[in-house]
Design a protein around this motif. Structure first.
Motif, PDB file in Angstrom:
ATOM      1  N   ARG A  71       0.832  -1.213   0.000  1.00 58.86           N
ATOM      2  CA  ARG A  71       0.000   0.000   0.000  1.00 58.86           C
ATOM      3  C   ARG A  71       0.862   1.257   0.000  1.00 58.86           C
ATOM      4  NH1 ARG A  71      -3.080  -0.395   5.195  1.00 58.86           N
ATOM      5  NH2 ARG A  71      -3.727   1.714   4.601  1.00 58.86           N
ATOM      6  N   TRP A 127       1.159   3.959  -3.034  1.00 57.21           N
ATOM      7  CA  TRP A 127       0.889   5.381  -2.805  1.00 57.21           C
ATOM      8  C   TRP A 127       2.066   6.213  -3.305  1.00 57.21           C
ATOM      9  CZ3 TRP A 127       2.881   9.708  -0.646  1.00 57.21           C
ATOM     10  CH2 TRP A 127       1.995  10.769  -0.381  1.00 57.21           C
ATOM     11  N   ARG A 155       2.108   6.759  -7.062  1.00 59.62           N
ATOM     12  CA  ARG A 155       1.092   7.633  -7.637  1.00 59.62           C
ATOM     13  C   ARG A 155       1.238   9.089  -7.225  1.00 59.62           C
ATOM     14  NH1 ARG A 155      -2.779   3.271  -7.253  1.00 59.62           N
ATOM     15  NH2 ARG A 155      -3.221   3.884  -5.128  1.00 59.62           N
ATOM     16  N   HIS A 156       1.850   9.333  -6.076  1.00 63.93           N
ATOM     17  CA  HIS A 156       1.805  10.698  -5.535  1.00 63.93           C
ATOM     18  C   HIS A 156       3.167  11.387  -5.404  1.00 63.93           C
ATOM     19  CE1 HIS A 156      -2.474  10.368  -4.647  1.00 63.93           C
ATOM     20  NE2 HIS A 156      -2.227   9.153  -4.177  1.00 63.93           N
ATOM     21  N   ALA A 166      -1.104  13.241  -9.990  1.00 63.36           N
ATOM     22  CA  ALA A 166      -1.424  11.848  -9.677  1.00 63.36           C
ATOM     23  C   ALA A 166      -2.237  11.191 -10.786  1.00 63.36           C
ATOM     24  CB  ALA A 166      -2.183  11.773  -8.348  1.00 63.36           C
ATOM     25  N   GLU A 167      -3.057  11.976 -11.486  1.00 60.59           N
ATOM     26  CA  GLU A 167      -3.875  11.357 -12.540  1.00 60.59           C
ATOM     27  C   GLU A 167      -3.049  10.925 -13.748  1.00 60.59           C
ATOM     28  OE1 GLU A 167      -4.669  15.886 -12.651  1.00 60.59           O
ATOM     29  OE2 GLU A 167      -4.471  14.291 -11.147  1.00 60.59           O
ATOM     30  N   ARG A 178      -5.000  -0.703  -7.692  1.00 59.32           N
ATOM     31  CA  ARG A 178      -5.140   0.059  -8.945  1.00 59.32           C
ATOM     32  C   ARG A 178      -6.303   1.041  -8.877  1.00 59.32           C
ATOM     33  NH1 ARG A 178      -3.323  -3.629 -13.700  1.00 59.32           N
ATOM     34  NH2 ARG A 178      -5.060  -2.752 -14.855  1.00 59.32           N
ATOM     35  N   LYS A 179      -6.983   1.127  -7.737  1.00 58.80           N
ATOM     36  CA  LYS A 179      -8.209   1.927  -7.657  1.00 58.80           C
ATOM     37  C   LYS A 179      -7.976   3.407  -7.912  1.00 58.80           C
ATOM     38  CE  LYS A 179     -10.654  -1.248  -4.570  1.00 58.80           C
ATOM     39  NZ  LYS A 179     -11.243  -1.441  -3.210  1.00 58.80           N
ATOM     40  N   GLY A 180      -6.786   3.907  -7.637  1.00 60.85           N
ATOM     41  CA  GLY A 180      -6.531   5.326  -7.847  1.00 60.85           C
ATOM     42  C   GLY A 180      -6.193   5.693  -9.270  1.00 60.85           C
ATOM     43  N   ASN A 181      -6.089   4.722 -10.176  1.00 62.43           N
ATOM     44  CA  ASN A 181      -5.740   5.031 -11.560  1.00 62.43           C
ATOM     45  C   ASN A 181      -6.844   5.837 -12.231  1.00 62.43           C
ATOM     46  OD1 ASN A 181      -3.382   3.597 -11.219  1.00 62.43           O
ATOM     47  ND2 ASN A 181      -4.117   1.752 -12.253  1.00 62.43           N
TER      48      ASN A 181
END
Length: 478
Positions: free
Chosen positions: A237, A241, A244-245, A254-255, A292-295
């Motif tokens: 996790r 993180w 992505r950040h 992040a997107e 992968r939920k934040g993709n």
């Protein structure tokens, strides 16, 4: 490639065992004269080993680096005072990458202290460090010094080594790839930062895709009272993180950062059995979807969540066709031996074979090496000389942009956001650094204890340029 590194490591350990066996008769004979003598001899041998012989250097320092550059270099002379004879060379001031092939021979001091090439431009400007005892062809990086070279202001000096009087200068001109649409492939969180932070910080349109969640070697997190499985899941996790950040510190939102959710050291197994799912070795999970939920973009692997090679190729193809990068940054298929890094570039090639969009250029990086775990050698802030290439290595091009002092500080702060680079050093490594500091003259960064703070915070970033498509099949990964 990974198999070759394991072979080198086994040979290195065998040589140490032979040296130990040869030393045993000395210890036994010393005990016959003075019963107490073996103990101080053992202590002295251990200190010398940690200070001078603990490096994983799997080749003879006298070997030449064997680079085969696509364009012919220019023969230049090095005068007695270290000046380069460049009077007849035109257009050097505009070149972005300058590489000097030169023979370097360490003196007796350079067998015990790291030999260096000092680069002066009116005043001390840079130094680049090589193997102790080196006596062969090396490649010094003079990128960023074009105007000074054209004006005859650059002087090279050897410290604990001598430079041959003749050298070959490679003058390379590249577009500024950071201004093109760029996709960076990172096998693990932090690979993009280590290799290319300064470039994506300058980039106008950058996408970063991290392939794995980085759940292995989670033992430090068990100190929180977690089981091995819980620690691995927590680390996954955290590193997801990070992937992505952390890049937002360099201006990539992040997107535009994707975590693909595959598992560490499983990419080669996935490649061997493309349709089968290969779950985590330690986290007892085989679903790639939770991390992968934040993709920002749905990808083919989201459908069934299987950690398979088939899904990985679909994910890469989806990203390539959606963002249509002109440049893709990926691990070097010959120089970087890490199994996940090798598999990343292999997956890229397979995805491009079926993609409707094709890039113009691949930029290769190497965060790991087969045969020298200290490269780039030397201290934080130095320039980056080319890595060892003991077997013939054909090079289509090299791009080595320079980093300002401010960019180096920003890159250091980016590494500070990576959880995996904050693990405290074991006591043995701390003691080794103390011994190497006082006996071998080595220094480590004050900020950050991980070795990558020394390796990655440098005056240059280094990329091998490969025009796409690749015509020479020998340049593809195994």
């Amino acid at each position: 490639m990974q198999q070759r590194k394991q072979q080198l490591l086994r040979r290195h350990r065998q040589r140490k065992r032979v040296a130990l066996l040869l030393g045993l008769p000395l210890l036994f004979s010393s005990a016959l004269w003075f019963w107490w003598l073996p103990l101080p001899l053992l202590l002295a041998a251990w200190v010398l080993h940690e200070a001078y012989f603990a490096d994983h250097l799997f080749y003879a320092p006298g070997d030449d680096y064997d680079y085969r550059f696509a364009g012919a270099g220019v023969s230049v002379s090095i005068t007695a005072d270290g000046r380069l004879g460049l009077a007849q060379l035109e257009g050097i001031a505009e070149a972005d990458t300058l590489l000097l092939e030169v023979t370097i021979k360490a003196d007796w001091r350079g067998c015990w202290v790291d030999p260096r090439v000092l680069i002066d431009v009116a005043q001390p400007h840079d130094q680049q460090t090589f193997e102790r005892g080196c006596a062969g062809r090396r490649v010094v990086n003079l990128s960023g010094l074009g105007p000074a070279l054209a004006a005859g202001q650059v002087r090279l000096r050897g410290r604990y080594c001598r430079l041959a009087g003749q050298a070959t200068l490679h003058v390379l001109r590249n577009p500024d790839y950071a201004c093109q649409r760029m996709l960076i492939l990172a096998p693990h969180a932090d690979d993009a930062e280590l290799a290319a932070f300064a470039q994506y910080q300058r980039g106008a349109e950058v996408t970063i895709a991290t392939l794995t969640v980085g759940e292995l070697e989670a033992e430090p997190y068990q100190q929180l009272g977690l089981s091995a499985i819980e620690a691995a899941r927590l680390k996954a996790r955290l590193r997801s993180w990070d992937s992505r950040h952390a890049a937002s510190w360099g201006g990539v939102p992040a997107e535009r950062c994707f975590q693909l959710g595959y598992f560490c050291m499983q990419l080669p197994a996935m490649r061997a059995e493309p349709l089968l799912g290969h779950p985590s070795k330690v986290a007892q999970t085989g679903d790639i979807r939770p991390l992968r939920k934040g993709n920002a973009l749905p990808l083919p692997g989201d459908v069934d969540g299987q950690p398979s090679w088939f899904n990985l190729l679909g994910d890469l193809r989806g990203l390539i066709e959606h963002y249509q990068p002109q440049v893709i940054v990926t691990p070097h298929p010959q120089l970087d031996p890490h199994a996940d890094h090798q598999a990343t570039t292999a997956a890229l090639y397979e995805a491009l074979a079926v993609s409707h969009h094709q890039p113009q250029t691949l930029l290769y990086y190497a965060n790991h090496l087969h045969d020298n775990d200290r490269w780039p050698m030397g201290e934080q802030g130095e320039g980056v000389a080319l890595p060892p290439a003991l077997e013939p290595l054909t090079v289509a091009g090299v791009w080595s942009p320079s980093l300002s002092g401010a960019a180096q500080i920003d890159k250091s702060m980016a590494l500070g956001l990576m959880h995996d680079l904050q693990t405290p050093l074991p006591g043995k490594k701390k003691l080794r650094r103390v011994l190497q500091h006082y006996l071998a003259g080595r220094r480590w960064p004050r900020w950050g204890v991980d070795e990558f703070y020394r390796k990655a915070i440098r005056r240059h970033e280094l990329f091998f340029v490969q025009p796409w498509p690749i015509k020479d099949q020998a340049q593809r990964p195994e």
